[in-house]
Scaffold this motif. Sequence first.
Motif, mmCIF file in Angstrom:
data_model
loop_
_atom_site.group_PDB
_atom_site.id
_atom_site.type_symbol
_atom_site.label_atom_id
_atom_site.label_comp_id
_atom_site.label_asym_id
_atom_site.label_seq_id
_atom_site.Cartn_x
_atom_site.Cartn_y
_atom_site.Cartn_z
ATOM 1 N N LEU A 143 0.841 -1.207 0.000
ATOM 2 C CA LEU A 143 0.000 0.000 0.000
ATOM 3 C C LEU A 143 0.871 1.251 0.000
ATOM 4 O O LEU A 143 0.588 2.209 -0.735
ATOM 5 C CB LEU A 143 -0.920 0.010 1.226
ATOM 6 C CG LEU A 143 -2.154 -0.867 1.157
ATOM 7 C CD1 LEU A 143 -2.816 -0.960 2.526
ATOM 8 C CD2 LEU A 143 -3.141 -0.327 0.127
ATOM 9 N N ARG A 169 2.485 1.784 -3.392
ATOM 10 C CA ARG A 169 1.524 2.215 -4.420
ATOM 11 C C ARG A 169 0.825 3.527 -4.045
ATOM 12 O O ARG A 169 0.019 4.031 -4.806
ATOM 13 C CB ARG A 169 0.457 1.128 -4.637
ATOM 14 C CG ARG A 169 1.003 -0.228 -5.043
ATOM 15 C CD ARG A 169 1.736 -0.192 -6.375
ATOM 16 N NE ARG A 169 2.112 -1.518 -6.809
ATOM 17 C CZ ARG A 169 3.363 -1.959 -6.874
ATOM 18 N NH1 ARG A 169 4.362 -1.187 -6.503
ATOM 19 N NH2 ARG A 169 3.619 -3.188 -7.289
ATOM 20 N N MET A 226 -1.519 4.015 -1.942
ATOM 21 C CA MET A 226 -2.943 3.729 -2.024
ATOM 22 C C MET A 226 -3.536 3.640 -0.622
ATOM 23 O O MET A 226 -3.013 2.924 0.225
ATOM 24 C CB MET A 226 -3.171 2.402 -2.761
ATOM 25 C CG MET A 226 -4.633 2.042 -2.966
ATOM 26 S SD MET A 226 -4.853 0.435 -3.803
ATOM 27 C CE MET A 226 -4.111 0.766 -5.394
ATOM 28 N N LEU A 248 -8.146 0.260 -1.580
ATOM 29 C CA LEU A 248 -7.799 -1.137 -1.854
ATOM 30 C C LEU A 248 -8.974 -2.052 -1.552
ATOM 31 O O LEU A 248 -9.312 -2.919 -2.366
ATOM 32 C CB LEU A 248 -6.579 -1.561 -1.034
ATOM 33 C CG LEU A 248 -6.141 -3.016 -1.201
ATOM 34 C CD1 LEU A 248 -5.760 -3.315 -2.650
ATOM 35 C CD2 LEU A 248 -4.999 -3.344 -0.253
ATOM 36 N N ARG A 298 -11.618 -1.738 -4.295
ATOM 37 C CA ARG A 298 -11.200 -2.327 -5.585
ATOM 38 C C ARG A 298 -11.123 -3.848 -5.519
ATOM 39 O O ARG A 298 -11.374 -4.522 -6.514
ATOM 40 C CB ARG A 298 -9.860 -1.747 -6.017
ATOM 41 C CG ARG A 298 -9.961 -0.290 -6.429
ATOM 42 C CD ARG A 298 -8.649 0.219 -6.954
ATOM 43 N NE ARG A 298 -8.725 1.633 -7.269
ATOM 44 C CZ ARG A 298 -7.684 2.374 -7.610
ATOM 45 N NH1 ARG A 298 -6.477 1.824 -7.685
ATOM 46 N NH2 ARG A 298 -7.841 3.649 -7.879
ATOM 47 N N LEU A 311 -6.052 -8.964 -4.796
ATOM 48 C CA LEU A 311 -5.040 -8.102 -4.184
ATOM 49 C C LEU A 311 -3.847 -7.919 -5.114
ATOM 50 O O LEU A 311 -3.355 -6.797 -5.307
ATOM 51 C CB LEU A 311 -4.578 -8.689 -2.851
ATOM 52 C CG LEU A 311 -5.542 -8.563 -1.678
ATOM 53 C CD1 LEU A 311 -5.125 -9.486 -0.538
ATOM 54 C CD2 LEU A 311 -5.627 -7.120 -1.196
ATOM 55 N N VAL A 332 -4.882 -5.688 -8.160
ATOM 56 C CA VAL A 332 -5.043 -4.268 -7.819
ATOM 57 C C VAL A 332 -3.697 -3.636 -7.465
ATOM 58 O O VAL A 332 -3.413 -2.504 -7.863
ATOM 59 C CB VAL A 332 -6.053 -4.100 -6.660
ATOM 60 C CG1 VAL A 332 -6.062 -2.676 -6.143
ATOM 61 C CG2 VAL A 332 -7.451 -4.517 -7.107
ATOM 62 N N LEU A 333 -2.860 -4.359 -6.729
ATOM 63 C CA LEU A 333 -1.573 -3.815 -6.298
ATOM 64 C C LEU A 333 -0.455 -4.060 -7.309
ATOM 65 O O LEU A 333 0.680 -3.612 -7.104
ATOM 66 C CB LEU A 333 -1.183 -4.412 -4.939
ATOM 67 C CG LEU A 333 -2.069 -3.987 -3.766
ATOM 68 C CD1 LEU A 333 -1.749 -4.818 -2.530
ATOM 69 C CD2 LEU A 333 -1.907 -2.495 -3.477
#
Length: 77
Positions: free
Chosen positions: A11, A14, A16, A21, A24, A51, A54-55
Amino acid sequence: MPIVVDIDVMLARRKMPVGVLAERVGITPANLAVLKNGRAKAVRFSTLEALCEVLDCQVGDLLRWEPEEGGASDPGH
């Protein structure tokens, strides 16, 4: 527990927020908190897949194994 969860690391990399998170990935912020704080007893592959998607990372970027103090050779194990 010898499995360490590094979602916070990804996190931060990114930049984010946790809420973004969770949204998403399609899980509640509370469930994401349980997972990222290492309190989860299990995680679905579909959640790991989401996960990672998205990451933009690999499962090994999120989870790692660290041996416990004493290790498997400890007579108490």
